[in-house]
Write a protein that holds these residues in place. Structure first.
Motif, short mmCIF file in Angstrom:
data_model
loop_
_atom_site.label_atom_id
_atom_site.label_comp_id
_atom_site.label_asym_id
_atom_site.label_seq_id
_atom_site.Cartn_x
_atom_site.Cartn_y
_atom_site.Cartn_z
N ALA A 263 6.33 55.49 55.06
CA ALA A 263 5.59 54.79 53.84
C ALA A 263 6.07 53.31 53.69
CB ALA A 263 5.93 55.46 52.66
N ILE A 264 7.34 53.23 53.94
CA ILE A 264 7.97 51.72 53.65
C ILE A 264 7.40 51.07 55.07
CG2 ILE A 264 10.31 50.69 53.86
CD1 ILE A 264 11.46 53.18 52.38
N HIS A 265 7.45 51.71 56.01
CA HIS A 265 7.12 50.71 57.10
C HIS A 265 5.90 50.23 57.18
CE1 HIS A 265 7.77 49.68 61.51
NE2 HIS A 265 6.54 50.13 61.80
N ILE A 266 4.81 51.03 56.83
CA ILE A 266 3.42 50.50 56.84
C ILE A 266 2.98 49.55 55.39
CG2 ILE A 266 2.76 52.87 57.93
CD1 ILE A 266 1.61 53.66 55.67
N HIS A 267 3.89 49.36 54.62
CA HIS A 267 3.61 48.65 53.34
C HIS A 267 4.32 47.34 53.62
CE1 HIS A 267 2.74 48.40 49.23
NE2 HIS A 267 3.90 47.93 48.89
N GLU A 268 3.81 46.60 54.67
CA GLU A 268 4.09 45.17 54.85
C GLU A 268 5.44 44.94 54.40
OE1 GLU A 268 1.19 42.80 53.08
OE2 GLU A 268 -0.55 43.76 54.74
N SER A 269 6.70 45.41 54.95
CA SER A 269 8.17 45.18 54.77
C SER A 269 8.31 43.70 54.84
CB SER A 269 8.83 46.27 55.49
OG SER A 269 8.62 47.50 55.25
N ARG A 270 9.38 43.15 54.09
CA ARG A 270 9.84 42.15 54.36
C ARG A 270 11.21 41.95 54.25
NH1 ARG A 270 5.54 41.28 55.56
NH2 ARG A 270 3.79 39.65 54.76
N LEU A 271 11.88 40.92 55.02
CA LEU A 271 13.33 40.86 55.16
C LEU A 271 13.87 39.94 54.18
CD1 LEU A 271 13.84 40.27 58.92
CD2 LEU A 271 14.29 42.31 57.57
N VAL A 272 14.99 40.23 53.36
CA VAL A 272 15.85 39.44 52.58
C VAL A 272 16.93 38.90 53.24
CG1 VAL A 272 14.83 40.49 50.54
CG2 VAL A 272 17.01 41.35 51.54
N GLU A 273 17.32 37.75 53.07
CA GLU A 273 18.64 36.98 53.55
C GLU A 273 19.43 36.45 52.23
OE1 GLU A 273 17.53 33.93 56.18
OE2 GLU A 273 16.15 32.97 54.93
N PRO A 274 20.82 36.39 52.56
CA PRO A 274 21.55 35.71 51.77
C PRO A 274 21.56 34.44 51.63
CG PRO A 274 22.90 36.57 53.66
CD PRO A 274 21.40 36.99 53.78
N PHE B 212 28.04 31.51 47.48
CA PHE B 212 26.74 32.31 47.62
C PHE B 212 26.08 32.36 46.51
CE2 PHE B 212 25.21 36.71 46.62
CZ PHE B 212 24.38 36.79 47.74
N SER B 213 24.90 32.24 46.53
CA SER B 213 24.13 32.01 45.45
C SER B 213 22.95 33.43 45.19
CB SER B 213 22.99 30.87 45.82
OG SER B 213 21.81 31.00 44.63
N HIS B 214 22.25 33.84 46.18
CA HIS B 214 21.15 34.89 45.90
C HIS B 214 20.69 35.60 47.19
CE1 HIS B 214 18.77 31.31 46.29
NE2 HIS B 214 17.74 32.19 46.35
N TRP B 215 20.12 36.44 47.22
CA TRP B 215 19.34 37.03 48.27
C TRP B 215 17.80 36.47 48.14
CZ3 TRP B 215 21.36 40.03 52.14
CH2 TRP B 215 22.36 40.51 52.11
N GLU B 216 17.14 36.24 49.03
CA GLU B 216 15.85 35.53 48.95
C GLU B 216 15.01 36.30 49.98
OE1 GLU B 216 14.29 31.24 50.02
OE2 GLU B 216 15.58 31.27 48.04
N ILE B 217 13.75 36.34 49.39
CA ILE B 217 12.77 37.23 50.36
C ILE B 217 12.18 36.23 51.42
CG2 ILE B 217 10.40 38.27 50.69
CD1 ILE B 217 10.89 39.56 47.87
N ILE B 218 12.14 36.42 52.83
CA ILE B 218 11.43 35.48 53.56
C ILE B 218 10.12 36.26 53.60
CG2 ILE B 218 11.49 35.04 56.00
CD1 ILE B 218 14.29 36.16 56.52
N PRO B 219 9.18 35.26 53.56
CA PRO B 219 7.80 35.64 53.06
C PRO B 219 7.06 35.79 54.37
CG PRO B 219 8.08 33.19 52.91
CD PRO B 219 9.35 33.77 53.04
N GLU B 220 7.54 35.57 55.59
CA GLU B 220 6.65 35.82 56.61
C GLU B 220 6.64 37.02 57.26
OE1 GLU B 220 9.02 33.29 56.19
OE2 GLU B 220 8.19 31.35 56.99
#
Length: 210
Positions: A84-95, A166-174
């Motif tokens: 379910a997670i895999h097919i839900h257009e997962s996105r990476l987050v990076e520090p 260090f500030s935050h985690w951010e979603i990589i939109p691609e």
């Protein structure tokens, strides 16, 4: 055989009272949820900001009355969660680092070139009153911070030195799985797309090439 229907929302939510479920099933769901979010489907890193709604759990008719081992149940539910997670257009987050910089106006353009090359993003640019010194703040991906200070000093002749916190985690939109296939996409993104693709860079940093 157990069939589990799951949808991803944004903790496990079961759409009927837990008291109506077999305790073995509820325990399996919680354990499977912890296992599924401990290692995500992209880089096998912990997931954040994910909720799973269990819509239905059905027992195959030929298995009714049979004793099901907890391990088997956990594996089935975990696999359903991961799919379910895999097919839900997962996105990476990076520090992300928050970077503080001081630089005079003569080197400002070079400073911006170094930041831009490393996917940095300028937040503020202020000049110290009565001087030609600028105070620049930007966000910089941790993955692109290695060698940043030395590269910056080399480009600005030692006139700029960063402070990284260090500030935050951010979603990589691609989309991490996107690869240009049509002629238009190849023309827009260029041939060296994979080496410049942000999620791909994070994949490679974690040792995942596929």
């Amino acid at each position: 055989c157990v069939c589990v229907c799951v949808c991803v929302c944004v903790c496990v939510c079961v759409q009927r009272p837990l008291s109506s479920l077999d305790p073995q099933v509820t325990n399996a769901m919680y354990t499977a949820f912890q296992m599924a979010v401990e290692k995500g489907p992209l880089c096998e890193e912990p997931l954040i900001g994910v909720a799973l709604a269990v819509l239905d759990i059905q027992m195959a008719k030929e298995s009714q009355g049979e004793k099901i081992l907890s391990g088997q149940l956990i594996q089935v539910v975990r696999d359903a969660f991961k799919e379910a997670i895999h097919i839900h257009e997962s996105r990476l987050v990076e520090p992300m680092y928050l970077v503080h910089l001081h630089c005079n106006d003569a080197m400002l353009r070079r400073l911006y070139a170094v930041i831009g090359k490393r996917r940095g993003r300028i937040i503020t640019e202020d000049v110290i009153e009565g001087t030609q010194t600028f105070v620049v703040k930007c966000y910089l991906p941790v993955e692109r911070s290695f060698g940043f200070a030395s590269s910056l000093r080399a480009r600005t002749s030692g006139m700029a030195s960063p402070q990284l916190v260090f500030s935050h985690w951010e979603i990589i939109p691609e989309d991490p799985y996107f690869v240009p296939t049509t002629a238009e996409e190849k023309e827009e993104f260029g041939l060296p797309f994979l080496s410049q693709h942000s999620p791909r860079q994070v994949f490679d940093c974690h040792g995942h090439s596929g």
